[in-house]
Design a protein around this motif. Sequence first.
Motif, short mmCIF file in Angstrom:
data_model
loop_
_atom_site.label_atom_id
_atom_site.label_comp_id
_atom_site.label_asym_id
_atom_site.label_seq_id
_atom_site.Cartn_x
_atom_site.Cartn_y
_atom_site.Cartn_z
N GLN A 31 0.83 -1.21 0.00
CA GLN A 31 0.00 0.00 0.00
C GLN A 31 0.86 1.26 0.00
OE1 GLN A 31 -3.26 -0.37 -0.18
NE2 GLN A 31 -3.84 1.75 -0.09
N ASP A 32 1.98 1.26 0.74
CA ASP A 32 2.80 2.46 0.84
C ASP A 32 3.82 2.59 -0.29
OD1 ASP A 32 3.99 0.21 2.03
OD2 ASP A 32 5.39 1.46 3.16
N LYS A 33 4.13 1.51 -1.00
CA LYS A 33 5.05 1.57 -2.14
C LYS A 33 4.49 0.72 -3.28
CE LYS A 33 9.17 2.56 0.49
NZ LYS A 33 10.55 2.20 0.75
N PRO A 34 3.51 1.26 -4.01
CA PRO A 34 2.80 0.46 -5.01
C PRO A 34 3.49 0.33 -6.37
CG PRO A 34 1.83 2.62 -4.87
CD PRO A 34 2.90 2.56 -3.82
N VAL A 36 7.00 -0.39 -8.87
CA VAL A 36 8.29 -1.06 -8.94
C VAL A 36 9.09 -0.36 -10.02
CG1 VAL A 36 9.46 -3.25 -9.35
CG2 VAL A 36 7.25 -3.23 -8.23
N CYS A 37 10.26 0.17 -9.65
CA CYS A 37 11.05 0.98 -10.58
C CYS A 37 12.49 0.50 -10.65
CB CYS A 37 11.05 2.44 -10.13
SG CYS A 37 9.40 3.15 -10.06
N TRP A 38 13.10 0.72 -11.81
CA TRP A 38 14.51 0.42 -12.03
C TRP A 38 15.26 1.72 -12.24
CZ3 TRP A 38 10.64 -2.71 -13.60
CH2 TRP A 38 10.77 -4.08 -13.37
N SER A 39 16.52 1.69 -11.90
CA SER A 39 17.38 2.84 -12.15
C SER A 39 17.56 3.02 -13.65
CB SER A 39 18.75 2.62 -11.50
OG SER A 39 19.66 3.61 -11.93
N ASN A 42 22.02 3.56 -16.22
CA ASN A 42 22.67 2.83 -17.31
C ASN A 42 21.81 1.62 -17.65
OD1 ASN A 42 23.34 0.73 -15.46
ND2 ASN A 42 25.06 1.97 -14.76
N ARG A 43 22.27 0.80 -18.54
CA ARG A 43 21.49 -0.37 -18.97
C ARG A 43 21.93 -1.65 -18.28
NH1 ARG A 43 17.88 -0.51 -22.77
NH2 ARG A 43 17.48 1.26 -24.06
N ASP A 44 22.79 -1.54 -17.27
CA ASP A 44 23.21 -2.72 -16.52
C ASP A 44 22.02 -3.28 -15.74
OD1 ASP A 44 25.75 -2.26 -17.44
OD2 ASP A 44 26.42 -1.26 -15.60
N TRP A 45 22.03 -4.60 -15.53
CA TRP A 45 20.95 -5.24 -14.79
C TRP A 45 20.98 -4.78 -13.34
CZ3 TRP A 45 16.46 -7.28 -14.86
CH2 TRP A 45 15.98 -7.93 -13.74
N SER A 46 19.82 -4.51 -12.80
CA SER A 46 19.68 -4.20 -11.38
C SER A 46 18.32 -4.68 -10.92
CB SER A 46 19.82 -2.70 -11.13
OG SER A 46 18.79 -1.99 -11.79
N GLU A 47 18.21 -4.98 -9.64
CA GLU A 47 16.94 -5.40 -9.07
C GLU A 47 16.01 -4.20 -8.97
OE1 GLU A 47 15.73 -8.42 -8.21
OE2 GLU A 47 17.53 -9.29 -9.07
N PRO A 48 14.73 -4.36 -9.23
CA PRO A 48 13.79 -3.25 -9.09
C PRO A 48 13.60 -2.89 -7.62
CG PRO A 48 12.62 -5.26 -9.55
CD PRO A 48 14.07 -5.58 -9.68
N LYS A 49 13.22 -1.63 -7.38
CA LYS A 49 12.99 -1.17 -6.01
C LYS A 49 11.54 -0.71 -5.87
CE LYS A 49 17.71 0.34 -5.53
NZ LYS A 49 18.64 1.45 -5.44
N SER A 50 10.90 -1.11 -4.77
CA SER A 50 9.56 -0.65 -4.49
C SER A 50 9.60 0.85 -4.22
CB SER A 50 8.98 -1.38 -3.28
OG SER A 50 8.85 -2.75 -3.57
N THR A 51 8.69 1.59 -4.83
CA THR A 51 8.75 3.04 -4.79
C THR A 51 7.37 3.65 -4.56
OG1 THR A 51 10.54 2.93 -6.41
CG2 THR A 51 9.52 5.07 -6.12
N SER A 52 7.36 4.79 -3.91
CA SER A 52 6.13 5.57 -3.75
C SER A 52 6.39 6.97 -4.30
CB SER A 52 5.74 5.67 -2.28
OG SER A 52 4.66 6.56 -2.14
N PHE A 53 5.44 7.51 -5.04
CA PHE A 53 5.57 8.85 -5.57
C PHE A 53 4.76 9.86 -4.76
CE2 PHE A 53 6.49 6.13 -9.23
CZ PHE A 53 7.74 6.60 -9.55
N ALA A 54 4.27 9.44 -3.60
CA ALA A 54 3.46 10.31 -2.74
C ALA A 54 4.34 11.28 -1.98
CB ALA A 54 2.64 9.50 -1.79
#
Length: 54
Positions: A31-34, A36-39, A42-54
């Motif tokens: 509910q607080d971080k609906p 999922v975003c990636w950096s 660059n185009r290197d693989w990275s794990e997505p991070k839960s994000t909130s834009f509130a």
Amino acid sequence: MIAATSRFTDYSADGLVNPTDWSRQHETPTQDKPFVCWSNANRDWSEPKSTSFA
């Protein structure tokens, strides 16, 4: 159903779409971080991070 679908790790519908790893697509957003975003630094693989834009 989800357990069966999660076994598909490189599904592309015979090349119709980009391959999808369905073992990672069933994570529930919180509910607080609906989102999922990636950096985009660059185009290197990275794990997505839960994000909130509130």
